[in-house]
Design a protein around this motif. Structure first.
Motif, PDB file in Angstrom:
ATOM      1  N   SER A 104     109.165  37.810  24.383  1.00  0.00           N
ATOM      2  CA  SER A 104     109.477  38.047  22.880  1.00  0.00           C
ATOM      3  C   SER A 104     109.719  36.668  22.313  1.00  0.00           C
ATOM      4  CB  SER A 104     110.856  38.934  22.867  1.00  0.00           C
ATOM      5  OG  SER A 104     110.961  39.970  23.264  1.00  0.00           O
ATOM      6  N   LEU A 105     110.111  35.883  22.986  1.00  0.00           N
ATOM      7  CA  LEU A 105     110.474  34.094  22.619  1.00  0.00           C
ATOM      8  C   LEU A 105     109.037  33.640  22.920  1.00  0.00           C
ATOM      9  CD1 LEU A 105     111.984  31.755  21.877  1.00  0.00           C
ATOM     10  CD2 LEU A 105     112.274  31.377  24.339  1.00  0.00           C
ATOM     11  N   ARG A 106     108.132  33.997  23.473  1.00  0.00           N
ATOM     12  CA  ARG A 106     106.626  33.493  23.482  1.00  0.00           C
ATOM     13  C   ARG A 106     105.771  34.040  22.311  1.00  0.00           C
ATOM     14  NH1 ARG A 106     102.361  36.968  23.479  1.00  0.00           N
ATOM     15  NH2 ARG A 106     102.990  37.969  25.274  1.00  0.00           N
ATOM     16  N   THR A 107     106.214  35.248  21.879  1.00  0.00           N
ATOM     17  CA  THR A 107     105.329  35.941  20.827  1.00  0.00           C
ATOM     18  C   THR A 107     105.721  35.316  19.465  1.00  0.00           C
ATOM     19  OG1 THR A 107     105.145  38.017  21.942  1.00  0.00           O
ATOM     20  CG2 THR A 107     104.886  38.187  19.701  1.00  0.00           C
ATOM     21  N   THR A 110     104.532  31.589  19.232  1.00  0.00           N
ATOM     22  CA  THR A 110     103.211  31.825  19.025  1.00  0.00           C
ATOM     23  C   THR A 110     102.847  32.003  17.438  1.00  0.00           C
ATOM     24  OG1 THR A 110     102.523  32.143  21.223  1.00  0.00           O
ATOM     25  CG2 THR A 110     100.792  32.657  19.516  1.00  0.00           C
ATOM     26  N   ALA A 111     103.673  33.010  16.866  1.00  0.00           N
ATOM     27  CA  ALA A 111     103.588  33.053  15.389  1.00  0.00           C
ATOM     28  C   ALA A 111     103.986  31.914  14.716  1.00  0.00           C
ATOM     29  CB  ALA A 111     104.308  34.731  15.099  1.00  0.00           C
ATOM     30  N   ALA A 112     105.137  31.301  15.177  1.00  0.00           N
ATOM     31  CA  ALA A 112     105.376  30.123  14.399  1.00  0.00           C
ATOM     32  C   ALA A 112     104.377  29.159  14.578  1.00  0.00           C
ATOM     33  CB  ALA A 112     106.740  29.674  14.902  1.00  0.00           C
ATOM     34  N   LEU A 113     103.667  28.818  15.601  1.00  0.00           N
ATOM     35  CA  LEU A 113     102.739  27.895  15.587  1.00  0.00           C
ATOM     36  C   LEU A 113     101.511  27.994  14.877  1.00  0.00           C
ATOM     37  CD1 LEU A 113     101.311  25.472  16.851  1.00  0.00           C
ATOM     38  CD2 LEU A 113     100.632  26.756  18.793  1.00  0.00           C
ATOM     39  N   ALA A 114     101.121  29.693  14.778  1.00  0.00           N
ATOM     40  CA  ALA A 114     100.109  29.818  13.721  1.00  0.00           C
ATOM     41  C   ALA A 114     100.211  29.732  12.258  1.00  0.00           C
ATOM     42  CB  ALA A 114      99.698  31.598  14.037  1.00  0.00           C
ATOM     43  N   ALA A 135     111.177  39.817  16.343  1.00  0.00           N
ATOM     44  CA  ALA A 135     111.514  39.376  15.208  1.00  0.00           C
ATOM     45  C   ALA A 135     112.955  38.515  15.308  1.00  0.00           C
ATOM     46  CB  ALA A 135     111.722  40.433  14.252  1.00  0.00           C
ATOM     47  N   ALA A 136     113.782  38.972  16.273  1.00  0.00           N
ATOM     48  CA  ALA A 136     115.079  38.208  16.534  1.00  0.00           C
ATOM     49  C   ALA A 136     114.802  36.825  16.690  1.00  0.00           C
ATOM     50  CB  ALA A 136     115.909  38.666  17.696  1.00  0.00           C
ATOM     51  N   HIS A 137     113.772  36.391  17.422  1.00  0.00           N
ATOM     52  CA  HIS A 137     113.351  34.871  17.627  1.00  0.00           C
ATOM     53  C   HIS A 137     112.874  34.220  16.398  1.00  0.00           C
ATOM     54  CE1 HIS A 137     114.634  35.434  21.942  1.00  0.00           C
ATOM     55  NE2 HIS A 137     113.864  36.426  22.034  1.00  0.00           N
ATOM     56  N   ALA A 217      99.538  39.059  11.806  1.00  0.00           N
ATOM     57  CA  ALA A 217      99.806  40.241  12.346  1.00  0.00           C
ATOM     58  C   ALA A 217      99.939  40.168  13.803  1.00  0.00           C
ATOM     59  CB  ALA A 217      98.718  41.077  11.938  1.00  0.00           C
ATOM     60  N   LEU A 218     101.312  40.653  14.280  1.00  0.00           N
ATOM     61  CA  LEU A 218     101.653  40.694  15.521  1.00  0.00           C
ATOM     62  C   LEU A 218     101.693  42.208  16.137  1.00  0.00           C
ATOM     63  CD1 LEU A 218     104.419  38.294  15.538  1.00  0.00           C
ATOM     64  CD2 LEU A 218     101.991  37.625  16.164  1.00  0.00           C
ATOM     65  N   GLY A 219     101.929  43.047  15.099  1.00  0.00           N
ATOM     66  CA  GLY A 219     102.318  44.444  15.370  1.00  0.00           C
ATOM     67  C   GLY A 219     101.031  45.413  16.103  1.00  0.00           C
ATOM     68  N   GLN A 220     101.331  46.418  16.532  1.00  0.00           N
ATOM     69  CA  GLN A 220     100.231  47.341  17.043  1.00  0.00           C
ATOM     70  C   GLN A 220      99.529  48.314  16.141  1.00  0.00           C
ATOM     71  OE1 GLN A 220      99.728  47.780  20.580  1.00  0.00           O
ATOM     72  NE2 GLN A 220     100.807  45.731  20.294  1.00  0.00           N
ATOM     73  N   ALA A 221     100.024  48.610  14.989  1.00  0.00           N
ATOM     74  CA  ALA A 221      99.485  49.396  13.877  1.00  0.00           C
ATOM     75  C   ALA A 221      99.885  49.179  12.498  1.00  0.00           C
ATOM     76  CB  ALA A 221      99.220  50.787  14.338  1.00  0.00           C
TER      77      ALA A 221
END
Length: 341
Positions: A104-107, A110-114, A135-137, A217-221
C-alpha cells in the motif's frame, strides 16, 4: 543478527518500519534505475496461476546498484496473502516479508512520484478517489512530492468513510483535506486526480476532469475508457500490454481498446521520465493520463529498507539457512515440533 541469517517478518511486523520520506526516495531511485538499466524486471513481468480457490501472481525485479533482487508473491482469494521474497543478486536468500502494508505504501509513493513528474507546474489542488488502505498513505506522500499542494479533495462511495478519512488526517499535515460529495465534484476542483477506488465500474470519466488536469489511475476498473480520448499525453509504468491489469485490463476486456491501440498511443514509460531520458508533461495546459499497474521494483525497494531496518532493530524471526541442527539452530526444538502437529 548474523550476516547469513534469513529473516522472516510476519503479518504486521513490517508496518511502520518504512517512513513516507524513505518510501518516496526509494521508489524514486528505483524508477531512475529502471529507466537507466531497463532490464530489471522478470520475464514475463507477471506470472499468474489460477486454482479452484485462489489466483496467484508472481512479479520479480532486481536493482543492480543495490545488489538486490526478489519476487512479490501474491495470492488473491479467501486466504489472501502478500509476501516479498528478498535475495541478493547472486541468489542468496535474505528475507521473506509479509508485505501487504508495504505494498500500500509503495503504491501511494509511486502515485506521488508520477504526480511529481507529470502534474502541471504550480498545481495546488488534488483529488483522491477512494478512502481505503492505499489512499491512507496518499496525503503524506503527495505532501512530500508536491510541497506547493494546498488542498486534497477526497471522495468515495461511502460518505462516512470519507469523513472518517479526513478527520483522521486533518492537522497532521499542512495539506488541507476536504470531503467531497462525489468523485465528479472532487475531480472538478482538482488539477491532479488520483483514483484508487475498489469500484468495479467507472466512477470518473473524461467529462469529470478539468482541462489541463493530470489523472493517475491506480484502481481496477474505476475510470471510464473515454479518458483515452481525453488524454493528450498517456503514460504507463510498463508498456507490456499482453496481459494488463487494472483499468487497462478492464478497458481491453470491454472492447474499448486493444493492445495495438494502446501501444500506438502510449508515451515513453515513466522509468525513462524519472531517469531524465524522456520528457514528461508537455504544455502546462495538456491533459495527461497515467495508468499504473504496479511493478516489482517498488516492492523490492521498500522490502530492502524493511529488511535493513528490521535487522538493526532485531525484529522478526531469524534462521541460519543451510545449517545442520545444533547449538546455533534457531528454530523450534523437536519436542515443540511434535506439539504443533
Amino acid at each position: 543478527m548474523d550476516n547469513d541469517d534469513f529473516l522472516i517478518l510476519r503479518s504486521g511486523e513490517a508496518e511502520g518500519v518504512v517512513t513516507p520520506e524513505e518510501a518516496l526516495e526509494a521508489v524514486t531511485e528505483a524508477w531512475r534505475e529502471y529507466g537507466q538499466a531497463r532490464q530489471v524486471l522478470s520475464d514475463p513481468p507477471s506470472l499468474r496461476l489460477a486454482t479452484p480457490g485462489a489466483q496467484f501472481r508472481v512479479k520479480g525485479a532486481m536493482l543492480p546498484d543495490s545488489g538486490l533482487a526478489g519476487f512479490r508473491l501474491l495470492s488473491e482469494g479467501e486466504a489472501a496473502r502478500d509476501w516479498f521474497f528478498l535475495t541478493d543478486i547472486q541468489g542468496r536468500p535474505l528475507a521473506l516479508i509479509e508485505a501487504s502494508w508495504l505494498r500500500s505504501l509503495r503504491t501511494a509513493s509511486t502515485a506521488a512520484l508520477a504526480a511529481k513528474l507529470l502534474a502541471a507546474p504550480g498545481v495546488t489542488s488534488a483529488a483522491v478517489i477512494g478512502a481505503g488502505r492505499i489512499a491512507a498513505h496518499l496525503p503524506a506522500a503527495l505532501a512530500l512530492a508536491l510541497p506547493g499542494l494546498a488542498t486534497l479533495h477526497v471522495a468515495a462511495r461511502q460518505a462516512e468513510a470519507v469523513e472518517a478519512f479526513c478527520a483522521a488526517r486533518q492537522g497532521s499535515l499542512a495539506l488541507k483535506l476536504e470531503a467531497a460529495a462525489s468523485p465528479a465534484e472532487a475531480a472538478a476542483k482538482a488539477g491532479l486526480v488520483i483514483t484508487v477506488s475498489s469500484a468495479t465500474a467507472p466512477v470518473i470519466g473524461a467529462a469529470d476532469l478539468a482541462p489541463g488536469a493530470t489523472l493517475v489511475a491506480l484502481g481496477q476498473a474505476d475510470v471510464a475508457a473515454d479518458v483515452l480520448g481525453w488524454a493528450e499525453a498517456f503514460f504507463v509504468d510498463s508498456a507490456d500490454f499482453s496481459r494488463p491489469g487494472g483499468n487497462l485490463g478492464a478497458w481491453m476486456a470491454a472492447g474499448a481498446t486493444t493492445e495495438l491501440a494502446l501501444a500506438r498511443q502510449v508515451a515513453p514509460d515513466l522509468g525513462l521520465v524519472a531517469a531524465g531520458l524522456a520528457p514528461g508533461r508537455g504544455a502546462p495546459g495538456q491533459n495527461v493520463l497515467a495508468v499504473l499497474q504496479g511493478m516489482a521494483i517498488g516492492d523490492l525497494a521498500l522490502a530492502a529498507i524493511a529488511w535493513r531496518k528490521a535487522r538493526l532493530r532485531r525484529l522478526g524471526l531469524r534462521f541460519g539457512l543451510g545449517e545442520a541442527a545444533g547449538p546455533r539452530f534457531r528454530g523450534p526444538t523437536p519436542r515443540r515440533n511434535r506439539s504443533l502437529r
